[in-house]
Scaffold this active site. Sequence first.
Site, PDB file in Angstrom:
ATOM      1  N   HIS A 196     -20.447   0.153   1.006  1.00  0.00           N
ATOM      2  CA  HIS A 196     -19.942   0.679  -0.258  1.00  0.00           C
ATOM      3  C   HIS A 196     -21.056   1.275  -1.117  1.00  0.00           C
ATOM      4  CE1 HIS A 196     -16.592  -1.657   1.172  1.00  0.00           C
ATOM      5  NE2 HIS A 196     -15.825  -1.089   0.270  1.00  0.00           N
TER       6      HIS A 196
ATOM      7  N   ILE B  21     -25.942 -17.524  -7.572  1.00  0.00           N
ATOM      8  CA  ILE B  21     -24.557 -17.143  -7.848  1.00  0.00           C
ATOM      9  C   ILE B  21     -23.715 -17.280  -6.588  1.00  0.00           C
ATOM     10  CG2 ILE B  21     -23.085 -15.140  -8.374  1.00  0.00           C
ATOM     11  CD1 ILE B  21     -25.349 -14.245 -10.315  1.00  0.00           C
ATOM     12  N   THR B  22     -22.534 -17.868  -6.747  1.00  0.00           N
ATOM     13  CA  THR B  22     -21.566 -17.988  -5.658  1.00  0.00           C
ATOM     14  C   THR B  22     -20.482 -16.939  -5.890  1.00  0.00           C
ATOM     15  OG1 THR B  22     -22.004 -20.365  -5.476  1.00  0.00           O
ATOM     16  CG2 THR B  22     -19.965 -19.539  -4.480  1.00  0.00           C
TER      17      THR B  22
ATOM     18  N   ASP C  43     -16.190 -11.775  -2.348  1.00  0.00           N
ATOM     19  CA  ASP C  43     -15.878 -10.351  -2.507  1.00  0.00           C
ATOM     20  C   ASP C  43     -15.148  -9.951  -1.240  1.00  0.00           C
ATOM     21  OD1 ASP C  43     -15.768  -7.612  -2.702  1.00  0.00           O
ATOM     22  OD2 ASP C  43     -17.910  -7.304  -3.009  1.00  0.00           O
ATOM     23  N   MET C  44     -13.823  -9.904  -1.323  1.00  0.00           N
ATOM     24  CA  MET C  44     -13.066  -9.744  -0.077  1.00  0.00           C
ATOM     25  C   MET C  44     -11.858  -8.836  -0.264  1.00  0.00           C
ATOM     26  SD  MET C  44     -11.257 -13.494   0.172  1.00  0.00           S
ATOM     27  CE  MET C  44     -10.093 -14.042  -1.073  1.00  0.00           C
ATOM     28  N   SER C  45     -11.690  -7.967   0.706  1.00  0.00           N
ATOM     29  CA  SER C  45     -10.463  -7.189   0.761  1.00  0.00           C
ATOM     30  C   SER C  45      -9.366  -8.080   1.328  1.00  0.00           C
ATOM     31  CB  SER C  45     -10.651  -5.947   1.634  1.00  0.00           C
ATOM     32  OG  SER C  45     -10.796  -6.316   2.989  1.00  0.00           O
TER      33      SER C  45
ATOM     34  N   TRP D 159       0.076 -13.012   7.377  1.00  0.00           N
ATOM     35  CA  TRP D 159       1.078 -12.833   6.323  1.00  0.00           C
ATOM     36  C   TRP D 159       0.540 -13.215   4.942  1.00  0.00           C
ATOM     37  CZ3 TRP D 159       1.465 -15.993  10.590  1.00  0.00           C
ATOM     38  CH2 TRP D 159       1.242 -17.358  10.373  1.00  0.00           C
ATOM     39  N   LYS D 160      -0.479 -14.072   4.904  1.00  0.00           N
ATOM     40  CA  LYS D 160      -1.021 -14.502   3.610  1.00  0.00           C
ATOM     41  C   LYS D 160      -1.757 -13.354   2.916  1.00  0.00           C
ATOM     42  CE  LYS D 160      -1.410 -19.333   5.017  1.00  0.00           C
ATOM     43  NZ  LYS D 160      -2.301 -20.514   5.169  1.00  0.00           N
TER      44      LYS D 160
ATOM     45  N   GLU E  54     -26.066 -15.140   0.418  1.00  0.00           N
ATOM     46  CA  GLU E  54     -26.920 -14.320   1.283  1.00  0.00           C
ATOM     47  C   GLU E  54     -27.502 -13.110   0.549  1.00  0.00           C
ATOM     48  OE1 GLU E  54     -22.717 -12.632   1.903  1.00  0.00           O
ATOM     49  OE2 GLU E  54     -23.658 -14.568   1.498  1.00  0.00           O
TER      50      GLU E  54
END
Length: 332
Positions: free
Chosen positions: A44, A168-169, A172-174, A224-225, A306
């Site tokens: 990105h 920081i935790t 970041d997920m599609s 499905w989730k 990471e």
Amino acid sequence: MKVTFEQLKAAFNRVLISRGVDNETADACAEMFARTTESGVYSHGVNRFPRFIQQLENGDIIPDAQPKRITSLGAIEQWDAQRSIGNLTAKKMMDRAIELAADHGIGLVALRNANHWMRGGSYGWQAAEKGYIGICWTNSIAVMPPWGAKECRIGTNPLIVAIPSTPITMVDMSMSMFSYGMLEVNRLAGRQLPVDGGFDDEGNLTKEPGVIEKNRRILPMGYWKGSGMSIVLDMIATLLSDGASVAEVTEDNSDEYGISQIFIAIEVDKLIDGPTRDAKLQRIMDYVTSAERADENQAIRLPGHEFTTLLAENRRNGITVDDSVWAKIQAL
């Protein structure tokens, strides 16, 4: 190949200015693209830049546009991006959510008529660096089949949740198993995906990124989730912003622009004192990472941790850029 941060930013800046973007805006936009890449999010950052320029040239992105506040309800505000540059506007909107949270404990900014924000994690991280919980998500053009379908009707609609722990935790997920950007990263590297990421043309699960990029049968996260989450995130963003849904963006626009986004900041320190907060977060992290490993050679990871290591490595050794991507940028 390896490039420095300065080389990367200069390349972005040159292309932006050549497309008529004013110097100040070009510098700020180039900085964000370079920072994203330096942080290790190549999909990105540098990889996405040629696509960004294509949309700029097509008129989808209006470089001199500025976001405009439409409605204010105390802790909640509604804004119109007016198709301004996506990453710069998203940064402004999270800044505004943080300002609202400083006054109210929580701030929510709903944005319509926006452009792709590039790395969504940047805005969650932005809040967490200031001690806030940062939550944001966006809808998109339809690029994923809903569970049980073959035709794209839902967005990948990435969701970001960032926690002000040390480090920081951040998730970041599609809502797909992999973003299309990560499919590209793996294809360019000649790698299969580590787990199934979509279906092939015969309807079988596949780890081949190129196949999924071509047929667009990307797999929803958690089957499905992820499909269900994509739909409700789209609904919330559409309603709160009074903006375009995935259906509207897909059917009414020629490309992915005019999308809807949500930015939330929560001031944790209004609810818990600093030492208690830090102790509770540390206990959670220690408890998770002290679990017996399934593979002794594979550490248990916490989401987002990471990036601190990746950033340090890229600053020390230079930033890895795919040769073909760099050639595209040089040719712009």
